[in-house]
Design a protein around this motif. Structure first.
Motif, PDB file in Angstrom:
ATOM      1  N   UNK A   1       0.990  -1.036  -0.060  1.00 57.64           N
ATOM      2  CA  UNK A   1      -0.037  -0.081  -0.093  1.00 57.64           C
ATOM      3  C   UNK A   1       0.911   1.169   0.088  1.00 57.64           C
ATOM      4  N   UNK A   2       0.590   2.198  -0.800  1.00 50.95           N
ATOM      5  CA  UNK A   2       1.276   3.431  -0.708  1.00 50.95           C
ATOM      6  C   UNK A   2       1.181   4.180   0.454  1.00 50.95           C
ATOM      7  N   UNK A   3       2.171   5.044   0.671  1.00 48.41           N
ATOM      8  CA  UNK A   3       2.062   5.712   1.994  1.00 48.41           C
ATOM      9  C   UNK A   3       1.612   7.372   1.540  1.00 48.41           C
ATOM     10  N   UNK A   4       1.187   7.929   2.557  1.00 44.61           N
ATOM     11  CA  UNK A   4       0.335   9.278   2.138  1.00 44.61           C
ATOM     12  C   UNK A   4       1.275  10.318   1.458  1.00 44.61           C
ATOM     13  N   UNK A   5       2.370  10.310   1.902  1.00 44.90           N
ATOM     14  CA  UNK A   5       3.581  11.120   1.069  1.00 44.90           C
ATOM     15  C   UNK A   5       3.637  10.660  -0.646  1.00 44.90           C
ATOM     16  N   UNK A   6       3.247   9.383  -0.693  1.00 49.68           N
ATOM     17  CA  UNK A   6       3.289   8.911  -2.391  1.00 49.68           C
ATOM     18  C   UNK A   6       2.215   9.250  -2.902  1.00 49.68           C
ATOM     19  N   UNK A   7       1.077   9.218  -2.161  1.00 53.16           N
ATOM     20  CA  UNK A   7      -0.076   9.646  -2.622  1.00 53.16           C
ATOM     21  C   UNK A   7      -0.136  11.153  -3.192  1.00 53.16           C
ATOM     22  N   UNK A   8       0.456  12.043  -2.249  1.00 48.88           N
ATOM     23  CA  UNK A   8       0.508  13.284  -2.543  1.00 48.88           C
ATOM     24  C   UNK A   8       1.508  13.604  -3.592  1.00 48.88           C
ATOM     25  N   UNK A   9       2.454  12.857  -3.754  1.00 50.59           N
ATOM     26  CA  UNK A   9       3.435  13.281  -4.748  1.00 50.59           C
ATOM     27  C   UNK A   9       2.726  12.780  -6.200  1.00 50.59           C
ATOM     28  N   UNK A  10       1.895  11.512  -6.142  1.00 48.06           N
ATOM     29  CA  UNK A  10       1.303  11.607  -7.450  1.00 48.06           C
ATOM     30  C   UNK A  10       0.192  12.603  -7.804  1.00 48.06           C
ATOM     31  N   UNK A  11      -0.349  12.878  -6.799  1.00 47.85           N
ATOM     32  CA  UNK A  11      -1.500  13.919  -7.071  1.00 47.85           C
ATOM     33  C   UNK A  11      -0.612  15.252  -7.558  1.00 47.85           C
ATOM     34  N   UNK A  12       0.319  15.798  -6.704  1.00 46.29           N
ATOM     35  CA  UNK A  12       0.878  17.017  -7.318  1.00 46.29           C
ATOM     36  C   UNK A  12       1.456  16.823  -8.881  1.00 46.29           C
ATOM     37  N   UNK A  13       1.827  15.633  -9.293  1.00 45.25           N
ATOM     38  CA  UNK A  13       2.443  15.327 -10.526  1.00 45.25           C
ATOM     39  C   UNK A  13       1.205  15.333 -11.432  1.00 45.25           C
ATOM     40  N   UNK A  32      11.277   7.385  -7.649  1.00 42.42           N
ATOM     41  CA  UNK A  32      10.973   6.801  -6.365  1.00 42.42           C
ATOM     42  C   UNK A  32      11.068   5.409  -6.137  1.00 42.42           C
ATOM     43  N   UNK A  33      12.060   5.135  -5.600  1.00 42.25           N
ATOM     44  CA  UNK A  33      12.236   3.465  -5.046  1.00 42.25           C
ATOM     45  C   UNK A  33      13.029   2.992  -6.377  1.00 42.25           C
ATOM     46  N   UNK A  34      13.528   3.656  -7.118  1.00 46.35           N
ATOM     47  CA  UNK A  34      14.127   2.989  -8.198  1.00 46.35           C
ATOM     48  C   UNK A  34      15.638   3.688  -8.448  1.00 46.35           C
ATOM     49  N   UNK A  35      16.753   2.931  -8.770  1.00 42.10           N
ATOM     50  CA  UNK A  35      17.700   3.482  -8.937  1.00 42.10           C
ATOM     51  C   UNK A  35      17.993   4.046 -10.388  1.00 42.10           C
ATOM     52  N   UNK A  36      17.882   4.918 -10.623  1.00 41.96           N
ATOM     53  CA  UNK A  36      17.956   5.653 -12.165  1.00 41.96           C
ATOM     54  C   UNK A  36      19.101   6.778 -11.967  1.00 41.96           C
ATOM     55  N   UNK A  37      20.144   6.406 -12.900  1.00 41.62           N
ATOM     56  CA  UNK A  37      21.295   7.492 -12.836  1.00 41.62           C
ATOM     57  C   UNK A  37      20.654   8.665 -13.689  1.00 41.62           C
ATOM     58  N   UNK A  38      20.185   8.428 -14.935  1.00 47.87           N
ATOM     59  CA  UNK A  38      19.969   9.415 -15.867  1.00 47.87           C
ATOM     60  C   UNK A  38      18.441   9.340 -16.468  1.00 47.87           C
ATOM     61  N   UNK A  39      17.570  10.354 -16.890  1.00 44.64           N
ATOM     62  CA  UNK A  39      16.512  10.046 -17.296  1.00 44.64           C
ATOM     63  C   UNK A  39      16.323  11.151 -18.447  1.00 44.64           C
ATOM     64  N   UNK A  40      15.685  10.612 -19.460  1.00 44.83           N
ATOM     65  CA  UNK A  40      15.235  11.601 -20.857  1.00 44.83           C
ATOM     66  C   UNK A  40      13.861  11.359 -21.185  1.00 44.83           C
ATOM     67  N   UNK A  41      13.326  12.312 -21.727  1.00 43.67           N
ATOM     68  CA  UNK A  41      11.843  12.198 -22.338  1.00 43.67           C
ATOM     69  C   UNK A  41      11.859  12.835 -23.862  1.00 43.67           C
TER      70      UNK A  41
END
Length: 278
Positions: A1-13, A32-41
């Protein structure tokens, strides 16, 4: 189950879908909870070059590598090639998207790319950080428009385990819904009058080698897309000997002798169409 902070982050996003910082917020949530060094879109529309949305490269060399990719070497990219045939939303390892001869071809020796056995697909755009394992999140936006969220992690740090794939797959419903909302709003905004014309890979393929026969052009196009003689033979329903004959004749007409020269000639053709008066 997601924590309150995670729900908040999803909502803000999701709430930021109409804001300029949406991509940064989405990137933060994906990490979040993933080891990512670099991200592109980026977003691909048909055969046009990628539309840059976001990257977190911090040095000038890497940013220059991104610019090279956006203006030329994207035509080699396995994700871009699969997108043009219709790529479903999902999470993919880049090596699983590549054609059969992607690693062995001489094609990538000739134009702003660096060959390296450390790379999953055998090469990297000049300036792009090396030694990274890549996972791509594809979001199909309809009408042959596809978003690519590229996730990179250093191979010497272990790359991405299957657990990471499952984590990103579990997040796909949120990523898809948020990106669709963002893109719908982006597309509804009036186009900028200052937007520059963009080179088009499809037109480049269709107009490249006017001296070639239709079959020779088919063979050359598949070579440019990283297919082996065996793959070309299978896909076109002709013998390998016939493939090699068409290739030999095409090279003679184009006054070249290697795949590296073929790639250089093709990219120059795409760029010349881009620079031509509109």
């Amino acid at each position: 189950m997601l924590h309150t902070a995670e729900y908040k982050q999803i909502g803000e996003m999701i709430a930021s879908c109409r804001e300029t910082d949406f991509c940064a917020r989405l990137a933060e949530w994906i990490r979040t909870d993933a080891a990512v060094d670099t991200l592109t879109m980026v977003v691909y529309r048909g055969s046009e070059p990628p539309i840059h949305l976001y990257d977190d490269f911090r040095n000038e060399t890497a940013r220059a590598g991104m610019m090279t990719y956006l203006t030329s070497t994207y035509v080699l990219n396995a994700f871009f090639q699969r997108h043009q045939t219709g790529l479903h939303s999902g999470v993919y390892r880049i090596r699983d998207l590549a054609p059969d001869a992607y690693l062995q071809s001489e094609l990538y020796k000739g134009y702003e790319v660096v060959l390296s056995e450390r790379e999953e697909i055998g090469y990297v755009t000049e300036g792009w950080p090396q030694g990274l394992e890549e996972i791509d999140i594809a979001v199909s936006l309809g009408n042959l428009v596809t978003a690519e969220i590229g996730l990179y992690r250093a191979t010497d740090r272990g790359g991405f385990a299957d657990e990471a794939i499952r984590l990103f797959q579990a997040r796909m419903p949120v990523i898809e819904a948020a990106f669709h909302a963002y893109w719908s709003y982006s597309e509804s905004r009036p186009a900028s009058e200052e937007e520059a014309p963009r080179p088009n890979a499809r037109i480049g393929f269709e107009t490249f080698g006017a001296c070639l026969t239709s079959r020779e052009r088919e063979v050359v196009t598949m070579i440019l897309r990283g297919h082996s003689s065996e793959s070309i033979s299978y896909n076109l329903g002709i013998s390998i000997t016939t493939v090699k004959t068409h290739r030999k004749r095409a090279y003679e007409k184009l006054n070249i002798s290697t795949q590296a020269e073929l790639l250089s000639l093709f990219l120059e053709h795409v760029q010349s169409n881009y620079n031509a008066p509109h």
